[in-house]
Design an enzyme around this catalytic site. Structure first.
Site, mmCIF file in Angstrom:
data_model
loop_
_atom_site.group_PDB
_atom_site.id
_atom_site.type_symbol
_atom_site.label_atom_id
_atom_site.label_comp_id
_atom_site.label_asym_id
_atom_site.label_seq_id
_atom_site.Cartn_x
_atom_site.Cartn_y
_atom_site.Cartn_z
ATOM 1 N N HIS A 53 0.835 -1.201 0.000
ATOM 2 C CA HIS A 53 0.000 0.000 0.000
ATOM 3 C C HIS A 53 0.873 1.256 0.000
ATOM 4 C CE1 HIS A 53 -4.026 -1.867 1.197
ATOM 5 N NE2 HIS A 53 -3.177 -2.883 1.116
ATOM 6 N N HIS A 55 -3.253 -5.138 8.248
ATOM 7 C CA HIS A 55 -2.192 -4.147 8.047
ATOM 8 C C HIS A 55 -1.971 -3.345 9.326
ATOM 9 C CE1 HIS A 55 -1.494 -4.679 3.721
ATOM 10 N NE2 HIS A 55 -2.773 -5.020 3.679
ATOM 11 N N ASP A 99 -7.064 -12.731 -3.169
ATOM 12 C CA ASP A 99 -6.253 -11.508 -3.163
ATOM 13 C C ASP A 99 -5.678 -11.263 -4.557
ATOM 14 O OD1 ASP A 99 -5.300 -9.219 -1.931
ATOM 15 O OD2 ASP A 99 -3.431 -10.151 -1.284
ATOM 16 N N LEU A 155 5.537 -8.527 -1.721
ATOM 17 C CA LEU A 155 4.374 -9.158 -2.320
ATOM 18 C C LEU A 155 3.296 -8.108 -2.546
ATOM 19 C CD1 LEU A 155 4.215 -12.434 -0.195
ATOM 20 C CD2 LEU A 155 4.606 -12.305 -2.671
#
Length: 380
Positions: free
Chosen positions: A140, A194, A274, A307
């Site tokens: 992110h 997260h 995902d 990733l």
């Protein structure tokens, strides 16, 4: 006047039990019965294999060459839903990775329009961010991560009214228990992810109503002997379910097996893909937030090795579990009923009279042969 179609020739799994030498009878968009072939029904004899509930994916970042984000409209949402139908998914949550308020609003508006159109396969939206912890940002953009404010709460509350389901991934560092409580009261499913949350902070968020965790083990505080972290909190609290990326890269198979044994019920661990824009394409690389994601060796990574989503589809996730020695019934539940329960949608992942005829047929090795959404065969 009924329009009955009877599917036979395959082992049928209704989400709980297996049926041998039976037919699944569909009446238009819904399931009529499971049992003897109905007199007068159109007969469709499958070439062996299995007929099971359609897969449910609660974390789908894209597919068919499109990544949910800037430029996502109704047509792009349909593209993503149709792409994943090839892999047995009949219900999914298109997922927006941390983005600007303008893009978030645009995606929410597209989701509301898709809902009004009864878009096949569209289950609602999942907003993964921006209210996360920079320390666990993963792929992110840290410049877009920020604490939740009153305007965000109002936006989400209004969006929930126009969507069948809304999941929001938040970190305890950026979203308070009081905010979590308000979100859950509005019918929003709050997922923890997260985050470097301590066990106590995670437990406080769970007591406030958080009922899910995003991609268990990845981008979260790990379980230690003195500090259980978010992983420990998820396994300890029975009110929480968690998505897991079963590609053999994000989570070691031994860790996956240990988590399944340790998870306190009734919460469950369920499969997510995902997936990014690469799903259903031969893309070797693509752009994500101004950065290049490389597709190689079964993974999606940024240039620094981080990733960035997963090179995975739901049929491949089910296949991976069975190849690791898990029973087919267990793997199917993790791809059907378990995500449905996590979303508080009891009809998802079941085949029963009156429920939507969302089906997938596959042969040995869990390679999809056909998918039906609301009784209609999906193009391949």
């Amino acid at each position: 006047m009924t329009d009955l179609t009877a599917y036979s020739g395959a082992r049928i799994f209704d989400g709980v039990a297996w049926y041998e030498n039976a037919a699944l009878v569909v009446d238009g968009e819904n399931i009529h019965s499971i049992g003897p072939v109905h007199p007068g029904a159109k007969q469709v004899v499958l070439d062996g294999g299995y007929l099971v509930p359609g897969f449910v994916d609660l974390q789908v970042n894209g597919g068919g060459g499109h990544l949910i984000g800037e430029g996502t409209g109704v047509a792009e949402l349909a593209l993503v839903c149709d792409t994943h139908a090839q892999f047995g998914v009949t219900s999914l949550l298109p997922t927006l990775i941390t983005n600007t308020p303008e893009v978030t609003q645009a995606v929410l508006s597209a989701g509301a329009a898709a809902t009004r159109q009864r878009m096949p396969g569209f289950l609602g939206l999942h907003l993964e961010g921006p209210h996360l912890a920079v320390s666990r940002k993963g792929a992110h953009d840290p410049k877009l991560i920020r604490p939740m404010e009153e305007s965000d709460l109002v936006l989400l509350e209004r969006a929930r009214v126009e969507l069948p389901h809304l999941v929001v991934t938040v970190a305890t560092e950026s979203c308070t228990p009081e905010q979590i409580q308000r979100l859950t009261r509005a019918g929003i499913v709050v997922s923890l992810g997260h985050t470097d949350a301590s066990f106590e902070a995670a437990s406080a968020a769970i007591r406030a109503g958080a009922s899910m965790a995003t991609h268990l083990f990845n981008a979260m505080s790990q379980m230690g002997n003195r500090e259980p972290g978010l992983v420990g909190a998820v396994l300890h609290h029975g009110t929480v379910s968690a998505g897991l990326i079963a590609d053999g890269i994000h989570v070691h198979p031994a860790t996956l097996a240990s988590a399944l044994r340790a998870k306190k019920s009734p919460g469950q661990i369920f499969l997510v893909s995902d997936s990014m824009s690469q799903a259903g394409t031969d893309l070797a690389l693509f752009e994500f937030g101004g950065r290049t994601v490389f597709r190689r060796d079964g993974a999606l990574r940024l240039g620094d090795g981080t990733l960035a989503g997963a090179d995975l589809t739901m049929d491949a996730a089910v296949r991976k579990l069975t190849n690791l020695g898990f029973g087919l019934s267990v793997a199917l539940e993790m791809a059907t009923r378990a995500p449905g329960r996590a979303l508080r949608h009891s009809a998802l992942g079941h085949l029963a009279p009156g429920l939507p005829a969302d089906l997938v047929s596959f042969g040995s090795g869990v390679y999809v042969r056909a998918t039906w959404r609301r009784g209609s065969l999906c193009p391949r």
